[in-house]
Design a protein around this motif. Structure first.
Motif, PDB file in Angstrom:
ATOM      1  N   GLY A  51       0.843  -1.185  -0.189  1.00 36.16           N
ATOM      2  CA  GLY A  51      -0.069   0.308   0.200  1.00 36.16           C
ATOM      3  C   GLY A  51       0.634   1.112  -0.155  1.00 36.16           C
ATOM      4  N   GLY A  52       2.468   1.561   0.256  1.00 36.35           N
ATOM      5  CA  GLY A  52       3.122   2.640   0.043  1.00 36.35           C
ATOM      6  C   GLY A  52       3.517   2.616  -0.590  1.00 36.35           C
ATOM      7  N   VAL A  53       3.511   2.034  -1.978  1.00 40.36           N
ATOM      8  CA  VAL A  53       3.927   2.405  -3.007  1.00 40.36           C
ATOM      9  C   VAL A  53       2.984   2.889  -4.104  1.00 40.36           C
ATOM     10  N   SER A  54       3.582   3.706  -4.863  1.00 42.91           N
ATOM     11  CA  SER A  54       3.019   4.350  -5.885  1.00 42.91           C
ATOM     12  C   SER A  54       2.379   3.963  -6.920  1.00 42.91           C
ATOM     13  N   ARG A  55       1.734   4.506  -6.993  1.00 45.00           N
ATOM     14  CA  ARG A  55       0.902   4.213  -9.036  1.00 45.00           C
ATOM     15  C   ARG A  55       1.655   4.158  -9.725  1.00 45.00           C
ATOM     16  N   GLN A  56       2.269   4.316  -9.858  1.00 45.01           N
ATOM     17  CA  GLN A  56       3.723   4.516 -11.038  1.00 45.01           C
ATOM     18  C   GLN A  56       5.048   5.428 -10.278  1.00 45.01           C
ATOM     19  N   HIS A  57       5.806   4.321  -9.342  1.00 48.98           N
ATOM     20  CA  HIS A  57       7.164   4.462  -8.138  1.00 48.98           C
ATOM     21  C   HIS A  57       7.694   5.434  -9.018  1.00 48.98           C
ATOM     22  N   ALA A  58       8.146   4.416  -9.610  1.00 48.89           N
ATOM     23  CA  ALA A  58       9.738   4.173 -10.223  1.00 48.89           C
ATOM     24  C   ALA A  58      10.191   3.654 -12.013  1.00 48.89           C
TER      25      ALA A  58
END
Length: 443
Positions: A51-58
């Protein structure tokens, strides 16, 4: 850098302590590899787990100089390389550890070309000599876990493949087969299943875990309240003392008069009845200690929505099975078979439509109850706005249902839009946002 060809690079997803490898992802020279929870990413991470990962993280891609690099895509919780937070992009070296939001970790690897197989005692022209230089592509190998997927994915079935909802569906199907010929039991099972499915949809949208026994208990509490003498008191206040009495010939009344009666007799009365269990759960939570206090109580808008919609499920089931369906089945002008069939036809849209009706109003009011607890400075103003808005939507639904079905559909869509907007705002306001899950619907 390393001098090895970039086409041989890949990422290994490992546990945070480095004890195990979960998956391996080959990198492609032509395409940037985006990592995140968005279904359009090349490496998609489960929202319920990360859940802490963004939708487009890296993303991992080639630099203009032809080396592999990792770039942070302005993620909320950061990208880390070997424990140091990344700003912008950075070139990668063999063995670098890429951590996303302190939640998931990858290792960057470069495969060296395998050494040539020495030509020892191979007769000229033999099959082995002819094919000795053909390398075996590991991606073409068929493994045991690929032949028997349940061996490797069994542990993820409950989290990622909706195994529990599927099991519940099978159980209800079997029970409905058994109850064929018993209209009361069949209708009860069908109504519970449809209402449960509608509620599960809202539960996934909210994206916060809440004990199922608490939600079922809330629905049952509402049933007990509505069947208790307390209902008579509410009827006296809202339909006799206040102008909420609705006549049997209400369809012929002036619309504004009908809307006023529905506002007091249905909107204000029923929304307050359904909100009582929400207040009860809040008071119960204040008497508990952590961690039960946070798990059970109503402390934020998401809690209010989840408990409020659960209360609406109990109200809808009781109203449909205890009032509307029996009126059809017991109609003296219909044969028993025709009455039973019409009863089922009424049951399905009433229960399924609760997500645009009772669940929408109660969930919306629940949002304001949770908001008043999260931000108590203007508690009564917050509660007043939520209560009156929910009651108004309820009254509009009841009043327009007697006039025009097209307008009724518009009111239903509007009510659901109010609920959905409240859920989205509640997810943004949640103090536990990084630990919550949420199902997102994308193309």
């Amino acid at each position: 850098m390393t001098g090895l060809p970039p086409k041989a690079a890949f990422l290994q997803q490992i546990s945070l302590n480095g004890a195990g490898v979960f998956a391996s992802y080959p990198l492609q020279v032509e395409t940037a590899i985006v990592i995140g929870r968005d279904p359009r990413c090349q490496i998609i991470l489960d929202s319920q787990v990360h859940g802490g990962v963004s939708r487009q993280h890296a993303k991992v891609c080639l630099s203009p100089e032809g080396y592999w690099q990792v770039c942070d895509l302005t993620s909320a919780n950061g990208t880390f390389i070997n424990g140091q937070r990344l700003q912008g992009c950075r070139l990668l070296q063999q063995g670098d550890r890429i951590t996303l939001a302190q939640d998931v970790q990858f290792v960057f690897e470069l495969e060296a070309s395998p050494p040539p197989v020495p030509d020892i005692n191979l007769p000229h022209g033999s099959f082995a000599a002819t094919h000795k230089h053909k390398a075996i592509d590991p991606s073409e190998a068929v493994t045991f876990s690929q032949l028997f997927p349940i061996v490797s994915t069994g542990r993820d079935l409950t989290r990622k493949a909706y195994l529990i909802p599927g099991t519940v569906t099978v159980a209800f199907v079997v029970m409905m087969f058994i109850s064929v010929g018993d209209p009361l039991m069949f209708n009860l099972l069908l109504a519970i299943y449809i209402a449960g499915g509608a509620y599960y949809f809202v539960y996934l949208l909210c994206g916060k875990h809440k004990p199922w026994w608490l939600l079922v208990g809330t629905a049952l509490t509402t049933v007990l309240i509505v069947t208790s003498p307390l209902l008579d008191l509410f009827v006296f206040i809202f339909r006799e003392f206040l102008p909420g009495a609705v006549s049997k010939d209400s369809a012929s009344e002036n619309f504004l008069l009908l809307l006023t009666r529905m506002f007091f007799g249905a909107g204000l009365m029923e929304e307050l009845l359904k909100a009582l269990p929400v207040f009860m759960v809040y008071l119960w939570g204040t008497m508990l200690r952590s961690p039960l206090r946070e798990q059970i109580g109503v402390w934020e808008p998401l809690d209010g929505i989840l408990v409020g919609t659960a209360s609406a499920v109990g109200f809808t089931l009781l109203e449909t099975l205890g009032q509307y369906v029996p009126e059809i089945v017991n109609s003296v002008s219909l044969q028993s078979v025709e009455g039973a069939a019409l009863g089922v036809q009424l049951l399905i849209p009433r229960v399924l439509g609760s997500i645009f009706g009772h669940m929408a109003y109660s969930g919306y009011f629940g949002y304001f109850i949770g908001l008043s607890i999260l931000k108590p400075r203007k508690r009564w103003q917050t509660l007043g706005v939520g209560y009156l808005t929910a009651a108004s939507l309820h009254a509009l639904w009841n009043a327009t249902g007697l006039i025009n079905f097209f307008i009724l559909a518009v009111i239903g869509i509007t009510s659901y839009a109010f609920l959905a907007a409240a859920i989205l705002k509640a997810r943004a306001l949640s103090p536990n946002r990084s630990q919550n899950f949420a199902t997102r619907f994308s193309k």
